[in-house]
Motif scaffolding. Structure first.
Motif, mmCIF file in Angstrom:
data_model
loop_
_atom_site.group_PDB
_atom_site.id
_atom_site.type_symbol
_atom_site.label_atom_id
_atom_site.label_comp_id
_atom_site.label_asym_id
_atom_site.label_seq_id
_atom_site.Cartn_x
_atom_site.Cartn_y
_atom_site.Cartn_z
ATOM 1 N N ILE A 15 0.840 -1.195 0.000
ATOM 2 C CA ILE A 15 0.000 0.000 0.000
ATOM 3 C C ILE A 15 0.872 1.241 0.000
ATOM 4 N N THR A 16 1.938 1.224 0.772
ATOM 5 C CA THR A 16 2.861 2.352 0.790
ATOM 6 C C THR A 16 3.492 2.556 -0.579
ATOM 7 N N SER A 18 2.246 1.614 -3.450
ATOM 8 C CA SER A 18 1.191 2.079 -4.342
ATOM 9 C C SER A 18 0.939 3.566 -4.180
ATOM 10 N N MET A 19 0.903 4.022 -2.942
ATOM 11 C CA MET A 19 0.710 5.455 -2.697
ATOM 12 C C MET A 19 1.875 6.272 -3.249
ATOM 13 N N THR A 23 1.636 9.014 -6.253
ATOM 14 C CA THR A 23 2.126 10.374 -6.029
ATOM 15 C C THR A 23 3.113 10.783 -7.105
ATOM 16 N N LEU A 56 -5.542 7.511 -4.714
ATOM 17 C CA LEU A 56 -4.908 7.817 -3.425
ATOM 18 C C LEU A 56 -5.941 7.872 -2.300
ATOM 19 N N LEU A 59 -7.029 4.331 -1.402
ATOM 20 C CA LEU A 59 -6.006 3.648 -0.594
ATOM 21 C C LEU A 59 -5.966 4.210 0.820
ATOM 22 N N LEU A 60 -6.082 5.526 0.930
ATOM 23 C CA LEU A 60 -6.075 6.150 2.253
ATOM 24 C C LEU A 60 -7.297 5.730 3.058
ATOM 25 N N THR A 63 -6.750 2.227 4.213
ATOM 26 C CA THR A 63 -5.722 2.167 5.254
ATOM 27 C C THR A 63 -6.260 2.655 6.599
#
Length: 98
Positions: A15-16, A18-19, A23, A56, A59-60, A63
């Motif tokens: 996930i990190t 992917s973010m 970005t 984003l 995903l956020l 999370t």
């Protein structure tokens, strides 16, 4: 709850990553918006940026386990779609006129 918001200790490295990649894509699309040679290039880049921001936000939201962020992402996706359709309609009208 505050530990989860500040530390995000249980976040998967995927996930990190992917973010981070979303970005980077957002920054590259911003360059296209600023340097785009024509207005349609800039509009396409803005639409792409909206899609990346939606990703984003999703995903956020996953999370942080906040459903309200997912709702915001859906609204943003709808607004981006409508703006793209409006711009395409404008270009079509301009090409029809003599």
């Amino acid at each position: 709850m505050s530990e989860r918001l500040i530390g995000l200790s249980g976040v998967s490295p995927l996930i990190t990553l992917s973010m981070l990649l979303l970005t980077v894509g957002l920054l590259l699309a911003l360059v296209r918006v600023v340097r785009g040679p024509s207005i349609p290039d800039r509009v396409i880049a803005l639409d792409f940026m909206a899609s990346l921001v939606v990703g984003l936000l999703l995903l956020l939201g996953a999370t942080l386990e906040l459903l309200s962020i997912v709702d915001i992402a859906i609204v943003l996706a709808l607004i981006a779609f409508l703006s793209t359709v409006a711009f395409a309609s404008l270009i079509e009208r301009r090409t029809r006129e003599p």
